[in-house]
Design an enzyme around this catalytic site. Structure first.
Site, PDB file in Angstrom:
ATOM      1  N   HIS A  93       0.986  -0.959  -0.231  1.00  0.00           N
ATOM      2  CA  HIS A  93       0.050   0.227   0.496  1.00  0.00           C
ATOM      3  C   HIS A  93       0.716   1.292   0.067  1.00  0.00           C
ATOM      4  O   HIS A  93       2.276   1.349   0.878  1.00  0.00           O
ATOM      5  CB  HIS A  93      -0.911  -0.259   1.210  1.00  0.00           C
ATOM      6  CG  HIS A  93      -1.933   0.822   1.468  1.00  0.00           C
ATOM      7  ND1 HIS A  93      -1.664   2.189   1.567  1.00  0.00           N
ATOM      8  CD2 HIS A  93      -2.644   1.065   1.195  1.00  0.00           C
ATOM      9  CE1 HIS A  93      -2.800   2.928   1.853  1.00  0.00           C
ATOM     10  NE2 HIS A  93      -3.837   1.896   1.152  1.00  0.00           N
ATOM     11  N   ASP A 129       2.737  -4.149   7.977  1.00  0.00           N
ATOM     12  CA  ASP A 129       1.872  -3.768   8.142  1.00  0.00           C
ATOM     13  C   ASP A 129       0.406  -5.070   7.793  1.00  0.00           C
ATOM     14  O   ASP A 129      -0.038  -5.719   7.168  1.00  0.00           O
ATOM     15  CB  ASP A 129       1.778  -3.570   6.663  1.00  0.00           C
ATOM     16  CG  ASP A 129       0.222  -2.728   6.081  1.00  0.00           C
ATOM     17  OD1 ASP A 129      -0.242  -2.928   6.332  1.00  0.00           O
ATOM     18  OD2 ASP A 129       0.070  -2.112   4.966  1.00  0.00           O
ATOM     19  N   GLN A 133      -4.495  -5.012   6.776  1.00  0.00           N
ATOM     20  CA  GLN A 133      -5.706  -6.383   6.210  1.00  0.00           C
ATOM     21  C   GLN A 133      -5.680  -7.421   6.924  1.00  0.00           C
ATOM     22  O   GLN A 133      -6.414  -8.479   6.136  1.00  0.00           O
ATOM     23  CB  GLN A 133      -5.940  -6.149   4.873  1.00  0.00           C
ATOM     24  CG  GLN A 133      -5.621  -5.130   3.732  1.00  0.00           C
ATOM     25  CD  GLN A 133      -6.898  -4.882   3.856  1.00  0.00           C
ATOM     26  OE1 GLN A 133      -8.116  -5.260   4.640  1.00  0.00           O
ATOM     27  NE2 GLN A 133      -7.375  -3.279   3.111  1.00  0.00           N
ATOM     28  N   LYS A 184     -11.126  -0.234  10.249  1.00  0.00           N
ATOM     29  CA  LYS A 184     -11.040  -1.409   9.747  1.00  0.00           C
ATOM     30  C   LYS A 184     -11.542  -2.573  10.269  1.00  0.00           C
ATOM     31  O   LYS A 184     -11.430  -4.490   9.809  1.00  0.00           O
ATOM     32  CB  LYS A 184      -9.727  -1.977   8.837  1.00  0.00           C
ATOM     33  CG  LYS A 184      -9.503  -0.867   7.495  1.00  0.00           C
ATOM     34  CD  LYS A 184      -8.477  -1.489   6.208  1.00  0.00           C
ATOM     35  CE  LYS A 184      -7.485   0.166   5.898  1.00  0.00           C
ATOM     36  NZ  LYS A 184      -8.397   0.185   4.860  1.00  0.00           N
ATOM     37  N   CYS A 212      -4.329   2.447  -4.268  1.00  0.00           N
ATOM     38  CA  CYS A 212      -3.391   3.361  -3.103  1.00  0.00           C
ATOM     39  C   CYS A 212      -2.588   2.245  -3.469  1.00  0.00           C
ATOM     40  O   CYS A 212      -1.932   1.901  -2.392  1.00  0.00           O
ATOM     41  CB  CYS A 212      -3.665   2.563  -1.581  1.00  0.00           C
ATOM     42  SG  CYS A 212      -5.226   4.412  -1.647  1.00  0.00           S
TER      43      CYS A 212
HETATM   44  N1  PLP Z   1      -1.996  -0.655   4.856  1.00  0.00           N
HETATM   45  C1  PLP Z   1      -2.963  -1.813   3.719  1.00  0.00           C
HETATM   46  C2  PLP Z   1      -2.267  -2.724   3.210  1.00  0.00           C
HETATM   47  C3  PLP Z   1      -4.314  -1.052   3.674  1.00  0.00           C
HETATM   48  O1  PLP Z   1      -5.462  -1.734   2.677  1.00  0.00           O
HETATM   49  C4  PLP Z   1      -4.568   0.053   4.222  1.00  0.00           C
HETATM   50  C5  PLP Z   1      -5.856   0.888   3.707  1.00  0.00           C
HETATM   51  O2  PLP Z   1      -6.336   0.495   2.900  1.00  0.00           O
HETATM   52  C6  PLP Z   1      -3.531   0.797   5.115  1.00  0.00           C
HETATM   53  C7  PLP Z   1      -2.160   0.445   4.822  1.00  0.00           C
HETATM   54  C8  PLP Z   1      -3.610   2.269   5.401  1.00  0.00           C
HETATM   55  O3  PLP Z   1      -4.500   2.108   6.413  1.00  0.00           O
HETATM   56  P1  PLP Z   1      -5.638   3.785   7.061  1.00  0.00           P
HETATM   57  O4  PLP Z   1      -5.926   4.221   6.321  1.00  0.00           O
HETATM   58  O5  PLP Z   1      -6.217   3.329   7.934  1.00  0.00           O
HETATM   59  O6  PLP Z   1      -4.079   4.282   7.647  1.00  0.00           O
END
Ligand code: PLP
Length: 432
Positions: free
Chosen positions: A137, A214, A217, A240, A391
């Site tokens: 991401h 990270d 998900q 999430k 993203c």
């Molecule tokens: N990392 C992953 C794999 C994600 O799917 C997301 C959000 O979709 C994020 C990071 C960023 O999360 P947040 O926008 O809640 O900070």
């Protein structure tokens, strides 16, 4: 992973009194365009909130509101107790050793930025390297690029296979005496790939390199045990996992958090301040400058209580079954191309559909229905999906596409909703 089961009826509560799990989420009863019941399949972006989360937050604002860690008065002490109870709940959820290892942030993005900035400040110098992957991401790419601009570090990138899995053979070869940290997503938000995190951590530790996971998900979909993973940092977002926006978590091994400098300066993160010298607070407060979103922390407690009362293993089995069912049903659609691996696949399915009437199925995805068209038309049929690059633009470049249509599941989704989706895609296809 990979649990196959016969349509476990999770949205229909077992032994927990009246009603269904869907009834806990008022928004799921909403009609879209005054005609169709909502089919919400954008859970990887954010999940809906159960009544208990919203009620607890409303109750705190109405009856218990006061700033935390500041007052000797009753309300402030009560708010502080609630806030610290939330930290203990997160510790239990991740099986961390101590609440000293649980830092509240605004979300995964802030957690990753915190590590990139503070770990980077302490341990990375010009020419040092961070290993990321092709399926990250943007939050796990750009945070490191900011450090690159500041300190001249380098990003090394693990490529993926055509099936959407990490090339672990290449990963092992990326380590050098310059490698300072590995920062990898647990589950891809586009491909649904579940990365072999224990193996990734083991390999990094053989090189004495720490790992940031990270978990945006992964945490909502299966049990995470940070001690078992042995990761050094783990990030996830409250919104999430059925919790509120504005709150997230950074888990960090105490030994690392102790050694890295604070992220932001301000109230709460200090012990003593003078113009000559300031000393910082103990863990985890050193990383929590200013008034935290303590009401969101209460919402997160309720959300974690909610999933833990159902059981993360039950949620995993149910969602795995639903995902595999969706992959099977979607594959029946003519011209369907699903991205990502079949087996190690979490609750996310990305796809494009070939335009009918064009005989050749092209590998460059030129004659596929545009993801935006598909998403817009599905929306008119009452189905909320995500379209675009999610993203993850570098991953889109690797796949040779601009974007996908993405459906992502939560514990309240059903096979009937998948059937509705499949019928709707078929209808859209026929419009082209
Ligand atoms: N990392 C992953 C794999 C994600 O799917 C997301 C959000 O979709 C994020 C990071 C960023 O999360 P947040 O926008 O809640 O900070």
């Amino acid at each position: 992973m990979g649990i196959e089961s016969e349509n476990i009826p999770l949205p229909f509560r077992q032994g927990q009194g009246e009603g269904t799990i869907r009834e806990d989420f008022p928004i799921l009863g909403k009609n879209i365009y005054k005609k169709y019941p909502l089919v919400y399949l954008d859970n990887a972006a954010t999940t809906q909130k159960p009544r208990c989360v919203v009620d607890a937050m409303t109750d705190e604002y109405y009856n218990e509101n006061a700033n935390v860690h500041r007052g000797v008065h009753f309300l402030s002490q009560q708010a502080t107790d609630l806030y610290e109870a939330s930290r203990e709940k997160v510790r239990e959820f991740l099986n961390a050793r101590s609440t000293r290892e649980i830092v509240f942030t605004r979300g995964t993005t802030e957690s990753i930025n915190l590590v990139a900035s503070c770990y980077g400040e302490a341990f990375m110098h010009e020419g040092d390297e961070v290993i990321v992957s092709e399926m990250e991401h943007h939050s796990n790419i750009v945070s490191w690029q900011l450090l690159q601009a500041r300190k001249g570090i380098r990003l090394r990138v693990i490529p993926i296979t055509d099936e959407g899995e990490l090339r672990l053979d290449v990963y092992e070869k990326l380590f050098s005496e310059k490698t300072r940290i590995v920062s990898i997503t647990h589950v891809s938000n586009v491909l649904g790939t579940v990365n072999p995190m224990k193996e990734i951590v083991r390999i990094a530790h053989e090189h004495n390199v720490p790992v940031l996971v990270d978990g945006a998900q992964s945490a909502p979909h299966f049990a995470v045990d940070v001690q078992d993973l042995d990761c050094d940092f783990f990030a996830f977002s409250g919104h999430k996992i059925y919790g509120p926006t504005g709150i997230g978590v950074l888990y960090g091994k105490e030994a690392w958090l102790d050694r890295i400098p604070p992220y932001m300066g301000g109230g709460e993160m200090i012990q003593n301040v003078s113009f000559e010298k300031t000393t910082f607070n103990e863990l985890p407060y050193k990383f929590e400058a200013g008034t935290p979103d303590y009401v969101a922390a209460t919402g997160l407690t309720k959300a974690l209580d909610y999933v833990l009362s159902i059981g993360m293993d039950t949620i995993e089995a149910y969602e795995q079954d639903l995902t595999q069912y969706a992959i099977r049903r979607l594959s029946e659609i003519e011209g369907m191309h699903i991205f990502g691996p079949r087996e190690t696949h979490d609750a996310v399915v990305s796809f494009l559909v070939h335009q009918p009437g064009i005989p050749e199925k092209d590998t460059a995805f030129k004659h596929y229905i545009h993801h935006l068209d598909m998403g817009t038309l599905l929306d008119r049929l009452g189905i909320a999906v995500r379209t675009g690059h999610h993203c993850a633009e570098p991953l889109m470049h690797r796949l040779g596409i601009e974007g996908t249509v993405r459906v992502s599941f939560a514990l309240y989704n059903t096979r009937e909703e998948v059937d509705t989706l499949v019928a709707a895609i078929d209808r859209v296809r026929k419009m082209f």
